[in-house]
Design an enzyme around this catalytic site. Structure first.
Site, short mmCIF file in Angstrom:
data_model
loop_
_atom_site.label_atom_id
_atom_site.label_comp_id
_atom_site.label_asym_id
_atom_site.label_seq_id
_atom_site.Cartn_x
_atom_site.Cartn_y
_atom_site.Cartn_z
N ASN A 1 -2.99 3.95 68.44
CA ASN A 1 -3.42 3.46 69.75
C ASN A 1 -4.87 2.99 69.68
OD1 ASN A 1 -3.20 2.77 72.41
ND2 ASN A 1 -2.78 4.83 73.17
N HIS B 1 -3.98 9.63 80.78
CA HIS B 1 -2.55 9.65 80.46
C HIS B 1 -1.70 10.10 81.64
CE1 HIS B 1 -3.57 9.15 76.17
NE2 HIS B 1 -2.30 8.79 76.05
#
Length: 488
Positions: A310, A341
């Site tokens: 990521n 998140h």
């Protein structure tokens, strides 16, 4: 098969029933495939040499909003409303207080807010090299802002890109400019034919196909949840538990490989993602790539894994938090990552565990690695051992991220007697920890590492836990330097 609840279109429900996948997943994949075809059309018929930037912005935005509407229904208006409100806020308050983490669009909004703040409200001497290179010197128009946030190439799965890189692509200057990491100025490259992304796109689509095949055929046979199965915990030996932990988390990764690589291929197909040429003159299409699979699977340190997983999110965390935090930047960055998140407790358990693992791994590396550089046989042994430890530590850390809930997460950690937590804390208590230097000293640290002949992979990772391999600005600086030396 019963219709799966979704806020988006149900047009593809028959296909969802046929492949036995949730309708939202089918909508996502189909829309991304449509975006891939649209990207080819966009590069062919709406090339910057054939139409205006205005048309490119409008088409990219409208297509993006349509895809969002198809996938999410009227919830897609949230993208437009949030972008509009944030744009007004940036104009009114000068982007000095933008702190609203909400996934991809949040990354773009906060990144742009800080880039405008750096370009319009701070002095150049106060900025790091990368901040100077990314600084935005004028307020974007509303159309430019909406196009950056809602374009069809990145609205569903990203990846994050800087505002300047996106505008450079829309204006057709990405093939002729490189950005210097030292002073932020753009320099002309030698005139070359515009490179084609076709080879890079095909390669990435092959990776997507293999990742999807692996996910559909193997991943479901190795569920992470089996790690907390009572019968498995009671009967399996410790070697079996360790091996299954690693294999089950390995099997959980291909779905991310598929989604992120496909998103990268879509951007490349539109002509976005070019990052100059390597030393062999081969075009590189990894400006906004989100992962490097080989480096992930062969990681010999916690940091190396984070730097290649990521990537654009790691860059975002570094730029908006790590570089700007005055106290405990590693801890603050992990906390921000958890908040970004979502609200599942497993996310917070993973990132809090990640703080301990990262700091402990850094301490071990700083205290012991230099003893194993030579001879090559000793270095190989060190790499094998650190690969095994890293893969186990990563798997141990991210189990709660997959399980999501508190109870199963603590069931897993208690079945391991919190062993790696205890080991990490003991390392931090017993070993001296060197403070990581940030900002201007980062490049000096990299040069010091090179002078000690650290291997190339480690050199490219830099010194910061949240710097990605080959920071975009610094690589462009090296490219510009090579071109300059050639001219001389």
């Amino acid at each position: 098969m019963a219709t799966t609840s979704t806020t988006g279109s149900t047009l593809l429900q028959p296909l969802s029933n046929a492949v036995q996948l949730p309708i939202d997943q089918v909508n996502f994949v189909v829309c991304q495939l449509f975006a891939l075809l649209a990207a080819v059309w966009f590069r062919t018929y709406l090339h910057s040499s054939k139409t205006s930037c205005f048309i490119r912005h409008v088409v990219a935005t409208l297509l993006g909003l349509y895809l969002a509407l198809f996938c999410f229904g009227w919830y897609a208006l949230h993208f437009l409303v949030q972008s509009g409100i944030s744009y007004c806020i940036m104009i009114i308050i000068g982007v000095e207080n933008m702190h609203n983490p909400m996934m991809i669009i949040t990354q773009k909004i906060t990144s742009l807010a800080y880039e405008i703040h750096d370009g319009m409200f701070r002095k150049d001497e106060e900025l790091t090299a990368s901040q100077r290179g990314l600084a935005v010197r004028r307020m974007p128009s509303l159309l430019e802002y909406l196009s950056y946030n809602c374009n069809f190439m990145g609205i569903l799965a990203g990846p994050l890109c800087s505002y300047k890189d996106y505008i450079t692509f829309i204006e057709g200057r990405s093939y002729h400019m490189t950005r210097s990491g030292e002073n932020g100025k753009e320099e002309m490259q030698n005139q070359r034919a515009e490179p084609s992304p076709n080879v890079a796109v095909i390669q990435k689509l092959l990776v997507c196909g293999l990742s999807l095949l692996f996910h559909l055929t193997i991943s479901n046979t190795l569920p992470v949840e089996y790690n907390i199965d009572e019968n498995f915990q009671a009967t399996a030996s410790w070697p079996t538990k360790v091996i299954y932990l690693y294999v089950s988390l390995l099997a959980a990764r291909p779905k991310y490989y598929f989604a992120w690589t496909l998103a990268d291929a879509i951007n490349n197909a539109a002509g976005f993602g070019f990052r100059g040429y390597d030393e062999n003159g081969t075009a590189r299409w990894d400006l906004i790539s989100n992962l490097r699979i080989q480096q992930i699977e062969m990681s010999t340190s916690f940091k190396m894994f984070l730097d290649n997983w990521n990537i654009q999110t790691a860059l975002w965390l570094k730029r908006v938090c790590y570089e700007r935090a005055s106290l405990s930047p590693t801890i603050q960055t992990f906390v921000l990552s958890a908040i970004w998140h979502g609200v599942y407790p497993g996310y917070y358990l993973t990132f809090l565990t990640g703080v301990v693992m990262t700091l402990a791994a850094r301490a071990m590396r700083n205290n012991f690695r230099h003893y194993f550089i030579k001879p090559p046989q000793l270095k190989l042994l060190y790499d094998v051992i650190t690969w095994i430890v890293t893969q186990i530590a990563i798997s141990y850390t991210v189990v709660p991220f997959v399980l999501l809930s508190v109870k199963p997460s603590f069931m897993f950690y208690s079945s391991w007697y919190y062993g790696l937590h205890i080991a990490g804390i003991l390392v931090l208590l017993l070993l001296p920890v060197k403070k990581t230097q940030r900002g201007k000293n980062t490049q000096e640290n990299v040069q010091l590492a090179r002078s000690k002949k650290f291997d190339e992979r480690e050199n490219s990772l830099g010194q910061n836990s949240f710097s990605t391999t080959n920071n975009v600005c610094n690589q462009n600086q090296e490219i510009a330097s090579r071109h300059s030396s050639l001219k001389q």
